[in-house]
Design a protein around this motif. Structure first.
Motif, PDB file in Angstrom:
ATOM      1  N   ASP A 118       0.840  -1.183   0.000  1.00  0.00           N
ATOM      2  CA  ASP A 118       0.000   0.000   0.000  1.00  0.00           C
ATOM      3  C   ASP A 118       0.885   1.246   0.000  1.00  0.00           C
ATOM      4  OD1 ASP A 118       1.027   0.202   2.518  1.00  0.00           O
ATOM      5  OD2 ASP A 118      -0.876   0.069   3.570  1.00  0.00           O
ATOM      6  N   GLY A 119       0.271   2.402  -0.125  1.00  0.00           N
ATOM      7  CA  GLY A 119       1.033   3.645  -0.144  1.00  0.00           C
ATOM      8  C   GLY A 119       1.420   4.033  -1.555  1.00  0.00           C
ATOM      9  N   GLU A 120       1.687   5.338  -1.752  1.00  0.00           N
ATOM     10  CA  GLU A 120       2.039   5.849  -3.068  1.00  0.00           C
ATOM     11  C   GLU A 120       3.477   5.522  -3.451  1.00  0.00           C
ATOM     12  OE1 GLU A 120       1.211   9.989  -3.159  1.00  0.00           O
ATOM     13  OE2 GLU A 120      -0.942   9.748  -2.824  1.00  0.00           O
ATOM     14  N   ILE A 121       4.360   5.444  -2.458  1.00  0.00           N
ATOM     15  CA  ILE A 121       5.764   5.161  -2.734  1.00  0.00           C
ATOM     16  C   ILE A 121       6.008   3.664  -2.569  1.00  0.00           C
ATOM     17  CG2 ILE A 121       8.141   5.574  -2.036  1.00  0.00           C
ATOM     18  CD1 ILE A 121       6.837   7.971  -3.320  1.00  0.00           C
ATOM     19  N   ASN A 122       6.454   3.040  -3.654  1.00  0.00           N
ATOM     20  CA  ASN A 122       6.724   1.610  -3.615  1.00  0.00           C
ATOM     21  C   ASN A 122       8.164   1.407  -3.152  1.00  0.00           C
ATOM     22  OD1 ASN A 122       6.761  -1.149  -3.966  1.00  0.00           O
ATOM     23  ND2 ASN A 122       6.976  -1.044  -6.189  1.00  0.00           N
ATOM     24  N   ARG A 123       8.303   1.322  -1.838  1.00  0.00           N
ATOM     25  CA  ARG A 123       9.632   1.116  -1.260  1.00  0.00           C
ATOM     26  C   ARG A 123       9.507   0.233  -0.034  1.00  0.00           C
ATOM     27  NH1 ARG A 123      11.127   6.075  -0.164  1.00  0.00           N
ATOM     28  NH2 ARG A 123      12.629   6.401  -1.833  1.00  0.00           N
ATOM     29  N   GLU A 124      10.469  -0.665   0.117  1.00  0.00           N
ATOM     30  CA  GLU A 124      10.572  -1.460   1.333  1.00  0.00           C
ATOM     31  C   GLU A 124      12.022  -1.421   1.783  1.00  0.00           C
ATOM     32  OE1 GLU A 124      10.099  -6.010   3.070  1.00  0.00           O
ATOM     33  OE2 GLU A 124       9.607  -5.582   0.985  1.00  0.00           O
ATOM     34  N   LYS A 125      12.276  -0.731   2.866  1.00  0.00           N
ATOM     35  CA  LYS A 125      13.642  -0.601   3.359  1.00  0.00           C
ATOM     36  C   LYS A 125      14.087  -1.902   4.012  1.00  0.00           C
ATOM     37  CE  LYS A 125      16.521   2.259   6.368  1.00  0.00           C
ATOM     38  NZ  LYS A 125      16.533   3.382   7.346  1.00  0.00           N
ATOM     39  N   ILE A 126      15.282  -2.350   3.668  1.00  0.00           N
ATOM     40  CA  ILE A 126      15.816  -3.575   4.253  1.00  0.00           C
ATOM     41  C   ILE A 126      17.255  -3.332   4.696  1.00  0.00           C
ATOM     42  CG2 ILE A 126      14.340  -5.115   2.921  1.00  0.00           C
ATOM     43  CD1 ILE A 126      16.674  -5.606   1.044  1.00  0.00           C
ATOM     44  N   PRO A 127      17.732  -4.052   5.686  1.00  0.00           N
ATOM     45  CA  PRO A 127      19.116  -3.873   6.156  1.00  0.00           C
ATOM     46  C   PRO A 127      20.114  -4.412   5.138  1.00  0.00           C
ATOM     47  CG  PRO A 127      18.074  -5.674   7.328  1.00  0.00           C
ATOM     48  CD  PRO A 127      16.994  -5.028   6.516  1.00  0.00           C
ATOM     49  N   LEU A 128      21.340  -3.923   5.207  1.00  0.00           N
ATOM     50  CA  LEU A 128      22.371  -4.317   4.250  1.00  0.00           C
ATOM     51  C   LEU A 128      22.666  -5.806   4.317  1.00  0.00           C
ATOM     52  CD1 LEU A 128      24.287  -3.097   2.110  1.00  0.00           C
ATOM     53  CD2 LEU A 128      26.033  -2.961   3.887  1.00  0.00           C
ATOM     54  N   ASP A 129      22.546  -6.388   5.497  1.00  0.00           N
ATOM     55  CA  ASP A 129      22.883  -7.804   5.611  1.00  0.00           C
ATOM     56  C   ASP A 129      21.863  -8.713   4.926  1.00  0.00           C
ATOM     57  OD1 ASP A 129      20.730  -7.739   7.369  1.00  0.00           O
ATOM     58  OD2 ASP A 129      21.958  -7.924   9.169  1.00  0.00           O
ATOM     59  N   ARG A 130      20.747  -8.157   4.497  1.00  0.00           N
ATOM     60  CA  ARG A 130      19.784  -8.935   3.710  1.00  0.00           C
ATOM     61  C   ARG A 130      20.075  -8.864   2.217  1.00  0.00           C
ATOM     62  NH1 ARG A 130      13.576  -8.441   4.047  1.00  0.00           N
ATOM     63  NH2 ARG A 130      13.935  -9.860   2.302  1.00  0.00           N
ATOM     64  N   ILE A 131      20.961  -7.977   1.840  1.00  0.00           N
ATOM     65  CA  ILE A 131      21.320  -7.818   0.425  1.00  0.00           C
ATOM     66  C   ILE A 131      22.580  -8.628   0.170  1.00  0.00           C
ATOM     67  CG2 ILE A 131      21.877  -6.177  -1.397  1.00  0.00           C
ATOM     68  CD1 ILE A 131      20.502  -4.022   0.306  1.00  0.00           C
ATOM     69  N   PRO A 132      22.524  -9.640  -0.669  1.00  0.00           N
ATOM     70  CA  PRO A 132      23.692 -10.498  -0.894  1.00  0.00           C
ATOM     71  C   PRO A 132      24.896  -9.696  -1.370  1.00  0.00           C
ATOM     72  CG  PRO A 132      21.718 -11.446  -1.883  1.00  0.00           C
ATOM     73  CD  PRO A 132      21.358 -10.065  -1.471  1.00  0.00           C
TER      74      PRO A 132
END
Length: 808
Positions: A118-132
């Protein structure tokens, strides 16, 4: 001889330096200097400088070395002073609203499959350790390969960009990742000298205050990747339909390539740019190899990962909006989070919904309700459907159907509380009677075999006399003396209204609440009419209460949320303690009676599930809604078909809807229930009911007794049409769902801990048969035998008016 010089008169100016008179008078008056017309003289010993040549022509435009040196020194002073002033005056500001705005993400119980954002901005913030690391390296290879070793500012690139902006040469890149992050997170996208200056100073300060990992994390969460995706996680779903930690190196390299030109490099939307995209993709991968982030062999083995087609911007279409609305209502109602805080975004909400079951419910409604509507029938425009399914063992809502499409019908039919539940409320009356050890007016224990007077419009009697309440049966049918089990099969209003009075309306209400019906449910009034279901509980509420019966009377608050977190931090969820709402014997005996409804009563359409099942049909006043509430040992589900004017919102009768003269719970709702349950449980082991039920002793039928004595339950009234004489009952049509119901019941004994693993009945025996059905349904008359020997079909029951529940 005197040394005093001689004294002379006259003008002293005519005297020599010692006051002597000059020998040559002309020497006392020097000749005028032509350079000094006023007669001034050069001082003694002063040399004459050569005359400076005047600068003419183009030479006048060239500064002298003195001017150049002075200018350089002045510029240096200005730069140093400006740097000091700028560093002191420009602080790191708060993040801009667009950079921090996030969508709330709703996922299925598996924790990965996204339901909606939901929301107008399609963003989901995630921590760096979740990014390979491979994805991080791909971005570094694309944007700033020396990020971890360089300073925050690339002076040459910054000066070049600033100069090109001033001279009108357009937008220029070349900034470091730190500078890009500052632009995205703290400033904006405008290309001005002032913004560039701020970016410069903030970048320097930020590089001192945050680590490189923190800056890279912020950059990856704020960058725009096209397709309305802000941040690497949203981009991963937008292009490949999965979480970022599931991406491979090739996919990560493509997303990194998008940062250079997000819109143009979408090869699905712009296939004409594929050559440029491939060149950029190669550049990224080659950079990864050069910096030893990727092996040359892996690089050579890669093929370009074509992204998925872009999905239309319908974030809340279909069932998504209903699910989001239901989850938000659950979160706020249980004070897990308030609406304003939730609206700030950034929450990842793992629901209890299971995709397989959710899809099965949507498909079942489509096949049994929506596909049968027609634009040519006026009644069909009023058709609405709702449903909910709960796992009895956990209280988890595993499927939810709110309506045809949230963008077209905004009211959630699964959670709304404005339609009468009708006779689906009757099992709560029976459970209350059994749990409280209630008795009739003549102190006979109420059991499935207790007999009541089923005369149409019979006035309900209290200990002090008539209550004045005379409910009508379905189609004004008189049933005469009838057992509680048979009255449940046929949904006889006269019996259940009297039973509610015998139990005590307040006790009935309390039992319903204990089972899972909210106490504040509209029209949940403690009066004899409570048995007929004027209360307007939601499909979710009803499924929760039926799940309690399915789990042997153990009640646990239902939930739609398994987990909620923001930025990796989980929020606390309320404790959901299990309690024994009613005794196991009371719950299991109620289940035994409800099994008869499915096996041979008004809910036989539910047999299509192919599982042992118990359930009850129900119909609201004036056919404004039809319900089927039922359960297997491992799944409780409620389906409702409702009538509502699409323009005014007024509830409408469903006469003629779906091409049927009458809408009742044994029709489309029960058929939908069966199709859904079969699909939802496909592949799982068939579970049988293990019941500890007490059927109670058989009671003789006073209509067939030689004495012909009326019981108190068969007492008459002076109300017109409510008499209970044998003569009136003989004249009234006596309708049953199948011939087996009319047989005299055989003796039975109470049953304890008897499994009921199969939906088909067993032959009558000394002990209660496994399926807990009355003996009159077991005398050599199995379900299959009845089908082969002319058991009433659905169409036959339609002709008799018996498919629907008894209406209030």
């Amino acid at each position: 001889m005197s040394q005093e010089p001689p004294q002379h008169g006259g003008d002293p100016g005519q005297q020599g330096p010692q006051g002597w008179a000059p020998r040559d008078p002309s020497a006392a008056a020097p000749a005028p200097d032509p350079r000094h017309p006023n007669g001034a003289q050069d001082t003694e010993g002063r040399k004459k400088r050569p005359k400076r040549r005047k600068r003419t022509g183009w030479r006048r435009a060239i500064p002298t070395w003195r001017m150049t040196l002075g200018g350089v020194l002045l510029l240096a002073l200005l730069l140093v002073g400006g740097f000091i002033a700028g560093y002191q005056l420009i602080d790191i500001p708060a993040a801009n609203a667009a950079a921090t705005a996030q969508a709330n993400v709703y996922v299925y119980a598996d924790g990965k499959t996204v339901i909606a954002r939901d929301g107008e901005i399609n963003r989901e913030k995630i921590p760096l350790d979740r990014i390979p690391p491979t994805i991080q390296h791909a971005v570094l290879a694309a944007e700033d390969r020396d990020f971890y070793s360089e300073d925050a500012i690339d002076i040459k690139a910054t000066l070049r960009a600033g100069w090109n902006t001033v001279t009108g040469k357009g937008r220029q890149g070349g900034s470091t990742i730190t500078q890009q992050y500052v632009k995205n997170y703290y400033l904006g996208q405008e290309q001005t000298v002032v913004r560039k200056a701020k970016e410069f100073f903030i970048s320097i300060k930020l590089d001192r205050e945050q680590s490189k990992d923190e800056i890279l994390e912020g950059y990856l969460n704020t960058s725009y990747f096209g397709r309305n995706a802000y941040g690497i996680q949203a981009a991963s779903h937008a292009y490949y339909g999965k979480d970022v930690d599931d991406l491979d190196a090739g996919e990560g390299a493509y997303l990194a390539s998008l940062l250079n030109a997000p819109s143009s490099y979408d090869v699905v939307a712009h296939p004409e740019n594929k050559k440029a995209v491939l060149a950029r993709w190669d550049y990224v991968l080659d950079g990864m190899v050069k910096h030893h982030w990727l092996s040359a062999a892996d690089r050579d083995a890669m093929t370009f990962p074509v992204p998925d087609k872009a999905k239309p911007a319908t974030a809340l279409s279909g069932q998504r909006g209903y699910i989001v609305q239901a989850v938000e209502d659950y979160l706020t109602a249980n004070k897990i989070i308030d609406a304003d805080t939730l609206a700030t975004g950034g929450y990842r909400i793992t629901t209890t919904l299971q995709k397989k079951k959710q899809d099965a419910l949507v498909e079942a409604v489509k096949d049994n309700v929506l596909s049968k509507t027609s634009d040519d029938r006026e009644a069909d425009r009023n058709v609405r459907a709702g449903g909910a399914s709960i796992d009895p063992a956990t209280g988890h809502v595993v499927a939810l159907y709110g309506g045809v499409d949230y963008t077209k019908q905004y009211v959630n039919n699964a959670t709304r509380r404005d339609y009468q539940v009708g006779s689906t409320f009757k099992p709560f009356v029976l459970a209350a009677a059994l749990a409280n050890g209630s008795t009739t007016q003549k102190d006979r224990a109420i059991t499935p075999n207790t007999r009541y007077d089923g005369t149409n419009k019979r006035t309900v009697q209290s200990a002090s006399g008539s209550t004045g309440y005379s409910p009508a049966n379905e189609d004004d049918v008189d049933y005469g003396s009838i057992t509680v089990r048979e009255a449940t099969d046929k949904s006889v209003n006269a019996v259940y209204a009297q039973m509610a009075q015998d139990v005590g309306p307040e006790e009935v209400k309390d039992t319903a609440v204990a089972l899972g019906i909210p106490r504040d449910t509209p029209d949940l009034t403690a009066s004899p009419s409570i048995a007929l279901g004027p209360a307007t509980a939601s499909a979710v509420d009803m499924a929760s209460a039926y799940a309690t019966l399915a789990d042997h009377g153990r009640q646990r608050p239902h939930t739609l949320v398994a987990k909620i977190s923001k930025d990796g931090t989980e929020l606390d969820l309320p404790a959901r303690n299990t309690r024994q709402a009613v005794s196991r014997e009371a719950a299991d005996t109620t289940t035994s009676v409800l099994r008869s409804v499915v096996d041979g009563g008004t809910g036989t359409a539910a047999l299509g599930a192919g599982r042992p099942a118990a359930g009850k049909t129900g119909t609201a006043e004036e056919d404004r809604a039809a319900w089927f509430a039922g359960y297997t040992p491992d799944l409780a589900t409620v389906i409702a078909v409702m009538g509502q004017d699409p323009r005014t919102g007024v509830q409408k009768p469903l006469y003629g809807a779906l091409g049927l003269a009458r809408m009742n719970g044994g029709g489309a709702p029960a058929q939908t229930w069966a199709d859904y349950t079969r699909a939802a449980l496909e592949g799982s082991e068939v579970q049988g009911f293990e019941l500890e039920a007490d059927e109670g002793p058989e009671e003789p039928d006073p209509d067939e007794s030689a004495e012909g004595e009326d019981t108190e339950e068969a007492g008459g009234t002076d109300e017109p049409g409510t008499g209970d004489s044998r003569e009136k009952r003989d004249r009234a049509p006596h309708r049953t769902p199948d011939a087996a119901s009319e047989a005299s019941p055989a003796s039975r004994t109470p049953r304890t801990a008897t499994p009921a693993d199969a939906p088909s009945p067993a032959p009558a025996a000394a002990t209660e048969p496994a399926d807990s059905r009355p003996a009159d349904r077991q005398d050599g008359d199995s379900r299959d035998d009845r089908d082969d020997n002319g058991r009433d079909t659905k169409d036959d029951r339609d002709d008799q008016g018996l498919l629907g529940p008894a209406r209030p």
